[in-house]
Enzyme design. Structure first.
Site, mmCIF file in Angstrom:
data_model
loop_
_atom_site.group_PDB
_atom_site.id
_atom_site.type_symbol
_atom_site.label_atom_id
_atom_site.label_comp_id
_atom_site.label_asym_id
_atom_site.label_seq_id
_atom_site.Cartn_x
_atom_site.Cartn_y
_atom_site.Cartn_z
ATOM 1 N N ASP A 32 0.840 -1.194 0.000
ATOM 2 C CA ASP A 32 0.000 0.000 0.000
ATOM 3 C C ASP A 32 0.880 1.252 0.000
ATOM 4 O O ASP A 32 1.560 1.545 0.985
ATOM 5 C CB ASP A 32 -0.886 -0.020 1.247
ATOM 6 C CG ASP A 32 -2.106 0.871 1.130
ATOM 7 O OD1 ASP A 32 -2.136 1.709 0.216
ATOM 8 O OD2 ASP A 32 -3.026 0.725 1.945
ATOM 9 N N ASP A 33 0.884 1.973 -1.106
ATOM 10 C CA ASP A 33 1.653 3.225 -1.261
ATOM 11 C C ASP A 33 3.157 2.995 -1.334
ATOM 12 O O ASP A 33 3.936 3.918 -1.066
ATOM 13 C CB ASP A 33 1.356 4.206 -0.125
ATOM 14 C CG ASP A 33 -0.036 4.815 -0.200
ATOM 15 O OD1 ASP A 33 -0.766 4.510 -1.159
ATOM 16 O OD2 ASP A 33 -0.396 5.591 0.713
ATOM 17 N N CYS A 70 -5.614 4.048 -4.329
ATOM 18 C CA CYS A 70 -5.806 2.690 -3.846
ATOM 19 C C CYS A 70 -7.105 2.009 -4.264
ATOM 20 O O CYS A 70 -7.080 0.952 -4.891
ATOM 21 C CB CYS A 70 -5.657 2.659 -2.328
ATOM 22 S SG CYS A 70 -6.368 4.093 -1.497
ATOM 23 N N ARG A 74 -7.813 -1.311 -6.653
ATOM 24 C CA ARG A 74 -8.383 -2.550 -6.121
ATOM 25 C C ARG A 74 -9.629 -2.966 -6.903
ATOM 26 O O ARG A 74 -9.894 -4.156 -7.097
ATOM 27 C CB ARG A 74 -8.677 -2.373 -4.633
ATOM 28 C CG ARG A 74 -7.404 -2.241 -3.815
ATOM 29 C CD ARG A 74 -7.609 -1.584 -2.448
ATOM 30 N NE ARG A 74 -6.344 -0.992 -2.031
ATOM 31 C CZ ARG A 74 -5.394 -1.629 -1.356
ATOM 32 N NH1 ARG A 74 -5.588 -2.881 -0.979
ATOM 33 N NH2 ARG A 74 -4.264 -1.031 -1.043
ATOM 34 N N LYS A 132 -6.504 -4.930 3.627
ATOM 35 C CA LYS A 132 -7.342 -3.781 3.263
ATOM 36 C C LYS A 132 -8.315 -4.141 2.141
ATOM 37 O O LYS A 132 -7.900 -4.560 1.063
ATOM 38 C CB LYS A 132 -6.430 -2.635 2.853
ATOM 39 C CG LYS A 132 -7.114 -1.389 2.333
ATOM 40 C CD LYS A 132 -6.072 -0.306 2.158
ATOM 41 C CE LYS A 132 -6.520 0.858 1.335
ATOM 42 N NZ LYS A 132 -5.488 1.905 1.240
ATOM 43 N N HIS A 134 -11.442 -1.866 1.211
ATOM 44 C CA HIS A 134 -11.626 -0.540 0.603
ATOM 45 C C HIS A 134 -12.505 -0.573 -0.644
ATOM 46 O O HIS A 134 -12.380 0.275 -1.525
ATOM 47 C CB HIS A 134 -10.264 0.085 0.281
ATOM 48 C CG HIS A 134 -10.298 1.590 0.294
ATOM 49 N ND1 HIS A 134 -9.260 2.366 -0.186
ATOM 50 C CD2 HIS A 134 -11.238 2.484 0.731
ATOM 51 C CE1 HIS A 134 -9.550 3.637 -0.046
ATOM 52 N NE2 HIS A 134 -10.743 3.743 0.503
ATOM 53 N N HIS A 224 1.515 2.331 4.078
ATOM 54 C CA HIS A 224 0.559 3.447 4.059
ATOM 55 C C HIS A 224 0.603 4.218 5.374
ATOM 56 O O HIS A 224 0.814 3.646 6.434
ATOM 57 C CB HIS A 224 -0.844 2.860 3.831
ATOM 58 C CG HIS A 224 -1.926 3.854 3.580
ATOM 59 N ND1 HIS A 224 -2.478 4.639 4.573
ATOM 60 C CD2 HIS A 224 -2.594 4.182 2.443
ATOM 61 C CE1 HIS A 224 -3.433 5.393 4.067
ATOM 62 N NE2 HIS A 224 -3.524 5.141 2.774
ATOM 63 N N ASP A 333 -0.057 -0.727 -4.935
ATOM 64 C CA ASP A 333 -1.373 -0.335 -5.457
ATOM 65 C C ASP A 333 -1.365 1.013 -6.167
ATOM 66 O O ASP A 333 -2.325 1.355 -6.857
ATOM 67 C CB ASP A 333 -2.417 -0.330 -4.333
ATOM 68 C CG ASP A 333 -2.132 0.701 -3.243
ATOM 69 O OD1 ASP A 333 -0.977 1.161 -3.135
ATOM 70 O OD2 ASP A 333 -3.072 1.036 -2.493
ATOM 71 N N ASN A 334 -0.314 1.790 -5.989
ATOM 72 C CA ASN A 334 -0.164 3.074 -6.694
ATOM 73 C C ASN A 334 1.228 3.590 -6.390
ATOM 74 O O ASN A 334 2.022 2.916 -5.724
ATOM 75 C CB ASN A 334 -1.234 4.085 -6.256
ATOM 76 C CG ASN A 334 -1.469 4.164 -4.763
ATOM 77 O OD1 ASN A 334 -2.562 3.839 -4.282
ATOM 78 N ND2 ASN A 334 -0.457 4.580 -4.013
ATOM 79 N N LYS A 383 1.535 9.523 -6.107
ATOM 80 C CA LYS A 383 0.153 9.066 -5.943
ATOM 81 C C LYS A 383 -0.854 10.194 -6.155
ATOM 82 O O LYS A 383 -0.621 11.336 -5.764
ATOM 83 C CB LYS A 383 -0.004 8.489 -4.539
ATOM 84 C CG LYS A 383 -1.412 8.072 -4.150
ATOM 85 C CD LYS A 383 -1.459 7.630 -2.700
ATOM 86 C CE LYS A 383 -2.876 7.314 -2.241
ATOM 87 N NZ LYS A 383 -2.923 6.919 -0.809
#
Length: 545
Positions: A32-33, A70, A74, A132, A134, A224, A333-334, A383
């Site tokens: 994540d990130d 994110c 997803r 996660k 989301h 994240h 994810d990004n 991001k």
């Protein structure tokens, strides 16, 4: 009768085991990130031995793409199609008044979209997920309703990595955990990455005798915001970032060139200009530098811990004899996160952001835009944008041993290509435009399997949009439309178009807009056709390019 029944059961079990052996397991790991250059295999100085080994034994994807943030990523991952069709045309937290109620802006993975977990489950896979989600907060929108037989998930987009403090009023601690759709009580020693790994290994162990292959999805929330790490990691990187942003960033770029990830003449993106609101390292005083270095030390600790837990998953599969028949996919994810979360998540009365407490319970800090530029190196921006630094992500793929190959894979792929890749590897046909009597958006991503097997890839055509920023890529030509930042209270600024040839300028430094006006106009029209096809809802004043 008993002998006949025993023989029948034995034959059925043997058949199931053969089928499981023929169809590989699938392990998808999402960070994540995580920035493009954070891992050692991608030039970073952070210690990531497990992911480095995975990269060395498999394929390192240098041109893997995601959405700018994110939940859109997803949605694309799960559905195999564009985020605007899947319900996340904008993040649920950021849907604008003019977008509310419009198709594709539901704020959750809508029912018109496929879920790869549903398809694999229906095809005979056992499915499990941790981390996660989301993709919807309501009970009927959870992972247990979208094909995961076992799940332990954080429903929101982020929150504290430790167990929330009882009675805390801080927004960052108001988060929801569910196991198989039911509320759960976290243990006192909860730390997100460690606990998710424990839980996923438990799920996989429980299914070992099922005779079915597995699809397991580890959606880690690390690294994240907020920057928090277990005590055992907090001091490991002390002093390593005292030299500041530029030296760390340039060292990463040099290592990437040494590794062959970048050509020797690669022109890296230039960091954003120094301003009073965005100082460089030289503009900081000694105390500010100490705080800034500490932030990156904690970020590195989180990535280090993430790598340790990826190693735990791989060790379990290796020791249980399942790794050789498992497709392992790791990606972010990004791009790296440069936003200031404190603007949306103000500190609570018990928040402790003192230097001594940074990274521990009660602290809630970002690492900031300047370190995000380091993590995104050598790409431009981060991001939330459609620049390369926002959508280019580190990715590693290890194929099952029967078709495994190693090296750098430079072909272009994107996160919505994963679902059709998993179906192809599982020998399941793509389901088309309906499923079990319900109309569906067809899977539009393309299987990466031929590419991963070294059979090449057709010329890429990709497009995307988020928060008004957009891109259209045809081969190596990328038309980029960025919405410049506006300060609070300022009127929105007009879209700025640029054109880049990514074959020679992935750092997006040489704008070809004025020299190729016909190409620009053609790609603008192509982007408009894409926007109509997927249902992009633009503000009235931005309806036309």
């Amino acid at each position: 009768m008993r002998l006949t029944a025993l023989l029948t059961a034995t034959i059925c079990l043997a058949t199931a085991n053969v089928l499981a052996a023929e169809r590989p397991n699938i392990l998808l790991i999402l960070a994540d990130d995580l920035g493009y250059s954070d891992l050692g295999a991608f030039g970073g100085e952070i210690e990531t031995p497990n992911l480095n080994r995975l990269a060395a034994s498999g394929l390192q994807l240098t041109s893997m793409y995601a959405a700018p943030t994110c939940s859109p990523t997803r949605a694309m991952l799960m559905s195999g199609t564009d985020n605007h069709l899947a319900g996340l045309g904008a993040m649920a937290e950021a849907i604008q008044p003019f977008q509310r109620g419009k198709p594709g802006y539901e704020g959750y993975l809508n029912q018109q979209s496929y879920s790869i977990s549903e398809l694999l489950r229906d095809g005979g896979y056992r499915t499990s997920m941790v981390g996660k989600w989301h993709l919807g907060l309501a009970p009927e929108q959870g992972p247990d309703r979208r094909g995961f037989e076992q799940s332990f998930t954080l429903l929101e987009g982020g929150g504290v990595h430790f167990k929330p403090t009882p009675g805390s009023t801080a927004k960052i601690e108001q988060i929801t955990y569910r196991e198989n759709g039911q509320p759960v009580e976290l243990p006192d020693d909860f730390y997100s990455t460690d606990f998710y790994t424990d839980k996923l290994i438990d799920y996989l162990k429980a299914g070992e005798g099922s005779g079915k292959p597995f699809f397991a999805y580890a959606a880690y929330t690390s690294p994240h915001w907020p920057l928090q790490a277990p005590d055992a990691y907090l001091d490991k990187y002390r002093g390593r970032y005292d030299t500041g942003y530029d030296e760390v960033r340039l060292a990463r770029i040099a290592r990437m060139k040494d590794k062959g990830l970048l050509p020797p003449n690669f022109q890296a993106a230039v960091p954003l200009p120094v301003t009073p609101l965005l100082p460089g390292w030289q503009q900081l005083n000694a105390q500010q530098r100490q705080v800034e270095a500490r932030k990156m030390e904690i970020y590195a600790a989180m990535v280090d811990n993430l790598d340790h837990n990826v190693g735990r998953l791989l060790d379990y599969l290796r020791q249980s004899g399942q790794l050789d028949n498992t497709l392992v996919v790791f990606m972010s994810d990004n791009g790296a996160a440069g936003e200031r979360h404190e603007l949306f998540y103000p500190p609570g009365p018990d928040t402790d952001n003192s230097l001594q407490n940074l990274g521990r319970r009660g602290s809630q800090i970002d690492y900031g835009l300047r370190w995000a530029e380091v993590s995104a190196a050598p790409m431009r921006l981060f991001k939330g944008t459609t620049a390369e630094g926002g959508i280019s992500v580190p990715a590693i793929v290890q194929l099952p041993v029967s078709i495994r190959r190693q090296g750098l894979e430079r072909s272009v792929a994107r996160v919505d290509d994963l679902a059709p890749t998993f179906l192809a590897l599982a020998a399941q046909p793509e389901p088309g435009d309906s499923y079990r009597g319900q109309a569906k958006h067809p899977i539009t991503g393309r299987s990466m399997l031929p590419m991963l097997q070294g059979k090449g890839r057709d010329e890429v055509i990709m497009a995307g949009e988020l928060f008004g920023s957009r891109y259209y890529r045809e081969g190596n030509l990328k038309l980029l439309g960025l919405v410049p930042w506006a300060k609070p209270g300022e009127a929105p600024k007009p879209l700025r178009w640029q054109l880049f040839d990514l074959s020679s300028d992935r750092g997006e430094q040489q704008d070809l807009l004025s020299s190729q006006p016909q190409t620009v106009e053609r790609l603008k029209q192509a982007w408009q056709a894409y926007a109509r096809q997927v249902g992009v809802v633009a503000p009235p004043q931005a309806a036309k390019p």
